[in-house]
Design an enzyme around this catalytic site. Structure first.
Site, short mmCIF file in Angstrom:
data_model
loop_
_atom_site.label_atom_id
_atom_site.label_comp_id
_atom_site.label_asym_id
_atom_site.label_seq_id
_atom_site.Cartn_x
_atom_site.Cartn_y
_atom_site.Cartn_z
N ASN A 17 -10.24 -0.45 -0.97
CA ASN A 17 -8.79 -0.33 -0.84
C ASN A 17 -8.13 -0.82 -2.13
O ASN A 17 -8.19 -2.00 -2.44
CB ASN A 17 -8.35 -1.18 0.36
N HIS B 82 -3.87 6.91 2.60
CA HIS B 82 -4.15 5.63 1.95
C HIS B 82 -5.58 5.18 2.30
O HIS B 82 -6.04 5.38 3.41
CB HIS B 82 -3.12 4.59 2.38
N CYS C 146 0.83 -1.23 0.00
CA CYS C 146 0.00 0.00 0.00
C CYS C 146 0.85 1.27 0.00
O CYS C 146 0.33 2.36 -0.25
CB CYS C 146 -0.96 -0.02 1.17
O1 UT7 Z 1 -4.21 -1.73 3.26
C1 UT7 Z 1 -3.38 -2.35 4.15
C2 UT7 Z 1 -3.65 -1.98 5.54
N1 UT7 Z 1 -4.86 -2.58 6.00
C3 UT7 Z 1 -5.49 -2.04 7.02
O2 UT7 Z 1 -5.08 -1.02 7.49
C4 UT7 Z 1 -6.69 -2.74 7.63
C5 UT7 Z 1 -6.67 -2.62 9.13
N2 UT7 Z 1 -7.75 -3.32 9.82
C6 UT7 Z 1 -9.05 -2.95 9.71
O3 UT7 Z 1 -9.37 -2.05 8.99
C7 UT7 Z 1 -10.06 -3.66 10.57
O4 UT7 Z 1 -9.41 -4.48 11.51
C8 UT7 Z 1 -11.08 -4.50 9.75
C9 UT7 Z 1 -12.03 -3.59 8.99
C10 UT7 Z 1 -10.35 -5.40 8.81
C11 UT7 Z 1 -11.94 -5.38 10.68
O5 UT7 Z 1 -12.61 -4.62 11.64
P1 UT7 Z 1 -12.56 -5.04 13.17
O6 UT7 Z 1 -13.41 -4.11 13.91
O7 UT7 Z 1 -11.10 -5.10 13.58
O8 UT7 Z 1 -13.22 -6.47 13.16
P2 UT7 Z 1 -12.63 -7.88 13.64
O9 UT7 Z 1 -11.64 -8.39 12.68
O10 UT7 Z 1 -12.22 -7.80 15.09
O11 UT7 Z 1 -13.92 -8.79 13.57
C12 UT7 Z 1 -15.09 -8.53 14.39
C13 UT7 Z 1 -16.14 -9.56 14.04
C14 UT7 Z 1 -15.63 -11.00 14.07
O12 UT7 Z 1 -16.67 -11.81 14.60
P3 UT7 Z 1 -16.66 -12.26 16.14
O13 UT7 Z 1 -15.39 -13.03 16.32
O14 UT7 Z 1 -16.70 -10.99 16.94
O15 UT7 Z 1 -17.91 -13.09 16.26
C15 UT7 Z 1 -15.44 -11.34 12.61
O16 UT7 Z 1 -15.56 -12.73 12.36
O17 UT7 Z 1 -16.63 -9.35 12.70
C16 UT7 Z 1 -16.57 -10.58 11.96
N3 UT7 Z 1 -16.31 -10.24 10.56
C17 UT7 Z 1 -17.30 -9.94 9.69
N4 UT7 Z 1 -18.64 -9.88 9.85
C18 UT7 Z 1 -19.36 -9.53 8.76
C19 UT7 Z 1 -15.12 -10.15 9.91
N5 UT7 Z 1 -15.33 -9.79 8.62
C20 UT7 Z 1 -16.67 -9.66 8.48
C21 UT7 Z 1 -17.48 -9.30 7.38
N6 UT7 Z 1 -18.82 -9.24 7.58
N7 UT7 Z 1 -16.97 -8.99 6.17
#
Ligand code: UT7
Length: 336
Positions: A293, A263, A116
């Protein structure tokens, strides 16, 4: 020492026509428009028509627009630096296919891998090549086709909903004395390889005989894996750090910057960064809602849109900041 400086003299972008909304993704995986918008700010992204559009096609359209904007033709450039994490072929990459499509003779081209931050890494390389007189004009391209390499199913949903396809390009030119375009003032780059596996694609892997097995394929080992929260925390720390470092190096105050281009990984990251530095929201330009992204393509796409939408006027200061896999983080300052 001459007064040779490097300027951005043209910008261009291109995205495939196929719009994929959050609602469309709910038919492929267990997700919701609400979850995606709340966590990332994304409403839709673009995907290529598989088998019909290649990364080089996207890069070609963006490059032609940037060249036209600079008042140049393909024959006027001396070198191509193309940043991507989704190369058209493992080797020779993407830039060689763009080289062929553009019809640029036998000038050098290369793929640069900094995920990125790839565009800012490439821009620093172009800036150095131009200022030291190695080349007069460098075409810098960021190009990604993510849609063919993400798992569009519930197993891959955490990553799959975030990424889109697109390309952005700029022309970097030398000027001796009189300004020619938008002057590159400062670029600062960083990396931290110990976190390489926090956001990566493990297979195919050249440490491993055969590089891939049917079992690994079935297990989804070819898809990107990300520790989302870990990446998020590092992004919101490193982005303000490198932005301030860059402004300090250029002796520019934060409040004197007219436009901030971050980004486009997650709207929440950008809101967090802006808030932590007390940057007013109206000074931040985002397009993640529409494109998701696009990794190395995100910042040159922002540049192209911001200029065409009148968000970036002559003489204004624009600061660009990114964070991504590697880890890499980077920032650049340009007097538009
Ligand atoms: O470009 C390179 C750099 N990348 C980044 O900077 C990305 C950085 N990270 C993020 O932006 C965030 O961590 C995400 C948007 C990827 C995820 O958000 P989060 O608030 O950190 O969610 P999480 O990974 O902790 O997941 C929360 C819940 C989980 O379920 P449980 O375990 O709480 O039951 C996931 O399984 O959300 C679930 N989940 C989804 N639910 C619906 C994960 N992906 C999805 C989805 N739809 N697409």
């Amino acid at each position: 020492m001459t007064d040779r400086r490097a300027h951005i003299t043209g910008t261009g972008m291109y995205v495939p026509e196929r719009v994929v909304t959050n609602e469309d993704l709910t038919k492929l995986m267990d997700t919701s428009d609400e979850w995606i918008q709340q966590r990332s700010g994304i409403r839709e992204r673009r995907h290529v028509e598989p088998g019909e559009e290649t990364p080089a096609d996207l890069a070609l359209h963006a490059s032609r627009r940037a060249l036209e904007d600079a008042g140049l033709g393909p024959g006027d450039i001396d070198c191509i630096v193309l940043a991507t994490l989704s190369a058209q072929a493992d080797f020779p990459g993407t830039s060689f296919f763009l080289h062929e499509r553009l019809g640029v003779g036998d000038i050098p081209c290369m793929d640069l891998r900094a995920q990125c931050c790839g565009f800012l890494y490439s821009l620093q390389m172009a800036d150095s090549l131009v200022r030291t007189g190695v080349y007069g004009r460098v075409l810098v391209v960021g190009c990604e086709v993510h849609s063919t390499g993400i798992e569009l199913a519930t197993r891959g949903r955490d990553v799959a909903v975030l990424f889109g396809d697109g390309a952005g390009a700029v022309v970097v030119e030398a000027s001796d004395g009189a300004p020619k375009g938008s002057e590159i003032l400062e670029i600062r780059l960083h990396a931290e390889g110990r976190h390489a596996k926090k956001l990566w694609v493990e297979y195919p892997n050249s440490c491993f005989p055969g590089r891939l097995t049917h079992e690994l394929l079935d297990a989804g080992a070819i898809y990107p894996k990300m520790e989302g929260r870990f990446v998020f925390k590092h992004a919101v720390t490193r982005m303000p750090e490198v932005l301030l470092e860059t402004l300090n190096a250029a002796s520019v105050k934060l409040e004197d910057v007219d436009l901030f281009l971050f980004h486009q990984a997650n709207l929440r990251i950008n809101e967090f960064v802006a808030k932590s530095l007390e940057i007013p929201p109206e000074k931040v330009f985002n397009n993640i809602e529409r494109y998701g992204n696009c990794s190395a393509a995100s910042i040159p796409m922002l540049l192209a849109e911001a200029t065409r939408q009148g968000r970036l006027a002559k003489g204004q200061l624009v600061a660009m900041t990114a964070f991504g896999s590697g880890f890499t983080w980077a920032s650049g300052l340009v007097r538009w």
